[in-house]
Write a protein that holds these residues in place. Structure first.
Motif, short mmCIF file in Angstrom:
data_model
loop_
_atom_site.label_atom_id
_atom_site.label_comp_id
_atom_site.label_asym_id
_atom_site.label_seq_id
_atom_site.Cartn_x
_atom_site.Cartn_y
_atom_site.Cartn_z
N GLU A 43 0.99 -1.17 0.11
CA GLU A 43 -0.07 -0.04 0.25
C GLU A 43 0.82 1.09 -0.01
O GLU A 43 0.81 2.17 -1.04
CB GLU A 43 -0.95 0.00 1.30
N SER A 44 1.36 1.64 1.16
CA SER A 44 2.27 2.79 1.25
C SER A 44 3.41 2.88 2.20
O SER A 44 3.53 3.91 2.76
CB SER A 44 1.41 4.00 1.54
N TYR A 45 3.84 1.63 2.24
CA TYR A 45 5.14 1.69 3.29
C TYR A 45 6.49 1.77 2.60
O TYR A 45 6.70 1.37 1.50
CB TYR A 45 4.96 0.29 3.96
N SER A 46 7.09 2.34 3.56
CA SER A 46 8.68 2.39 3.04
C SER A 46 9.65 1.13 3.50
O SER A 46 10.72 0.94 2.33
CB SER A 46 9.54 3.82 3.81
N LEU A 47 9.20 0.34 4.12
CA LEU A 47 9.83 -0.79 4.55
C LEU A 47 9.32 -1.73 5.22
O LEU A 47 8.07 -1.51 6.10
CB LEU A 47 11.30 -0.53 5.56
N VAL A 48 9.55 -3.05 5.28
CA VAL A 48 9.09 -4.29 5.88
C VAL A 48 10.03 -4.93 6.64
O VAL A 48 11.03 -5.24 6.36
CB VAL A 48 8.37 -5.24 4.86
N LEU A 49 9.52 -4.83 7.98
CA LEU A 49 10.35 -5.65 9.08
C LEU A 49 9.60 -6.96 9.25
O LEU A 49 8.49 -6.98 9.82
CB LEU A 49 10.44 -5.07 10.44
N LEU A 50 10.17 -8.19 8.88
CA LEU A 50 9.58 -9.57 8.69
C LEU A 50 10.00 -10.69 9.71
O LEU A 50 11.27 -10.84 9.44
CB LEU A 50 9.65 -10.08 7.28
N ASP A 51 9.13 -10.99 10.38
CA ASP A 51 9.36 -12.42 11.33
C ASP A 51 9.33 -13.55 10.32
O ASP A 51 8.64 -13.48 9.39
CB ASP A 51 8.53 -12.42 12.31
N LEU A 52 10.08 -14.59 10.85
CA LEU A 52 9.85 -16.04 9.87
C LEU A 52 8.76 -16.78 10.51
O LEU A 52 8.07 -17.59 9.68
CB LEU A 52 11.29 -16.42 9.65
N GLY A 53 8.70 -16.81 12.07
CA GLY A 53 7.68 -17.97 12.34
C GLY A 53 6.29 -17.47 12.50
O GLY A 53 5.89 -17.12 13.59
N GLU A 95 8.37 -17.58 2.51
CA GLU A 95 7.55 -17.57 1.69
C GLU A 95 6.81 -16.20 1.49
O GLU A 95 6.39 -15.48 0.21
CB GLU A 95 6.23 -18.62 2.00
N VAL A 96 6.68 -15.30 2.59
CA VAL A 96 6.09 -13.99 2.73
C VAL A 96 7.00 -13.21 1.89
O VAL A 96 6.53 -12.52 1.00
CB VAL A 96 5.90 -13.56 3.97
N CYS A 97 8.31 -13.21 2.13
CA CYS A 97 9.61 -12.55 1.51
C CYS A 97 9.23 -12.82 0.08
O CYS A 97 9.47 -11.84 -0.70
CB CYS A 97 10.64 -12.87 1.98
N ARG A 98 9.15 -14.02 -0.50
CA ARG A 98 9.22 -14.30 -1.72
C ARG A 98 7.97 -13.71 -2.59
O ARG A 98 8.17 -13.23 -3.55
CB ARG A 98 9.25 -15.82 -1.92
N GLU A 99 6.99 -13.85 -1.95
CA GLU A 99 5.78 -13.31 -2.56
C GLU A 99 5.81 -11.59 -2.50
O GLU A 99 5.24 -11.33 -3.69
CB GLU A 99 4.29 -13.59 -1.57
N LEU A 100 6.38 -11.18 -1.57
CA LEU A 100 6.29 -9.62 -1.48
C LEU A 100 7.63 -9.05 -2.78
O LEU A 100 7.04 -8.28 -3.46
CB LEU A 100 7.13 -8.95 -0.46
N ARG A 101 8.34 -9.95 -2.93
CA ARG A 101 9.42 -9.65 -3.92
C ARG A 101 8.96 -9.83 -5.11
O ARG A 101 9.46 -8.99 -6.42
CB ARG A 101 10.88 -10.40 -3.66
N LYS A 111 6.04 -8.89 -6.29
CA LYS A 111 5.30 -7.75 -6.64
C LYS A 111 5.92 -6.59 -6.44
O LYS A 111 5.30 -5.39 -6.82
CB LYS A 111 3.87 -7.92 -5.65
N SER A 112 7.01 -6.22 -5.81
CA SER A 112 7.43 -5.01 -5.15
C SER A 112 9.00 -5.10 -4.85
O SER A 112 9.52 -6.08 -4.68
CB SER A 112 6.45 -4.30 -3.83
#
Length: 219
Positions: free
Chosen positions: A43-53, A61-67, A69-70
Motif C-alpha cells: 500500500e504505502s510503506y517504506s520498509l517491511v520488518l519481517l519475522d519468519l515464524g 514465503e512471505v518474503c518471496r511473494e512480496l519480492r 510484486k514489489s
C-alpha cells in the motif's frame, strides 16, 4: 514520516519494537496475519520488518511473494539464525537479516541505513551500456552476454544497480550471498575477472577502484 510494516505474531515483542521506533519518528503498523501482510505491504510503506515464524505461512514465503510484486525494502528479523535461513532469505529478496535477540539500536541503525540506500538508489541513473538479465543470471554489455559466474553476477549486478555511484567493498560482500564469507582480496579477484570479460568489447576501464572507498561502474 516513514511508514514501516512490522509482520510479527508475537504481540508483546511487536508492541515493544513499535514503541521504540515511533520514539524515533518512524510510523509502525503491526500485522500478525501473513496472508493479509502480503497485500497490506504494497500500500504505502517504506520498509517491511519481517519475522519468519508466522502462523499459516512461513516468513520466507512471505518474503518471496512480496519480492514478486514489489521492490520494497525487507529486513528479516527472526530467532531462526541458521546460515541456511540467512542465505535463503537474502537470495529470495530480503535486503538484510537480523537474528533475534538484538539491540533495538542496531535495528534502528539498519533501518536508517537501508532507507538511505533506497533514497540514493532513487537518484541513480540506469546504465545505458550494462543491462542485468535476471532470468539468465547474467549481465549484458552493449547487448553482449558476459557469461558471468554466480559470484561475478552478484557483484556486477550491485555495480550496475548503483551505476555511477561508489559501492563499498563491505556492501558488495554483504549484498552478494555467494561471496559474503570472502575477504577483500577475493573480491578484487572477482572484479578483475569481470573486467576481463568486458575487455573484448571495450578498451575503456568501466569498473573504477577508489582507494579506501570501493568501486564505481562508469559508462
Amino acid at each position: 514520516m516513514q511508514k514501516i510494516l512490522l509482520i510479527e505474531d508475537n504481540e508483546e515483542f511487536a508492541s515493544l519494537i513499535q514503541a521504540f521506533l515511533e520514539q524515533r519518528s518512524l510510523h509502525v503498523d503491526i500485522c500478525d496475519d501473513p496472508f493479509k501482510a502480503v497485500v497490506t505491504a504494497l500500500e504505502s510503506y517504506s520498509l517491511v520488518l519481517l519475522d519468519l515464524g508466522l502462523p499459516g505461512m512461513d516468513g520466507l514465503e512471505v518474503c518471496r511473494e512480496l519480492r514478486k510484486k514489489s521492490q520494497i525494502p525487507i529486513i528479516i528479523s527472526s530467532a531462526r539464525n541458521s546460515t541456511s535461513d540467512k542465505v535463503m532469505g537474502l537470495q529470495i529478496g530480503a535486503d538484510d537479516y537480523l537474528p533475534k535477540p538484538y539491540d533495538p539500536d542496531e535495528l534502528y541503525a539498519r533501518i536508517s541505513s537501508l532507507l538511505r540506500r533506497v533514497r540514493a538508489f532513487a537518484d541513480e541513473k540506469p546504465s545505458k551500456s550494462f543491462v542485468i538479465d535476471a532470468k539468465a543470471h547474467d549481465v549484458l554489455f552493449l547487448e553482449n552476454p558476459l557469461f558471468l559466474t554466480e559470484a561475478e553476477f552478484e557483484v556486477a549486478s550491485q555495480l550496475v544497480k548503483h551505476n555511477g555511484n561508489v559501492v563499498s567493498k563491505e556492501q558488495l560482500l554483504y549484498d552478494s550471498p555467494a561471496i559474503s564469507s570472502m575477504d577483500g582480496k577475493s573480491l578484487e579477484m572477482i572484479i578483475s575477472k569481470i573486467r576481463g570479460k568486458i575487455k573484448p568489447y571495450s578498451l575503456k576501464e568501466h569498473i573504477i577502484a577508489l582507494r579506501g572507498r570501493g568501486y564505481r561502474l562508469v559508462e
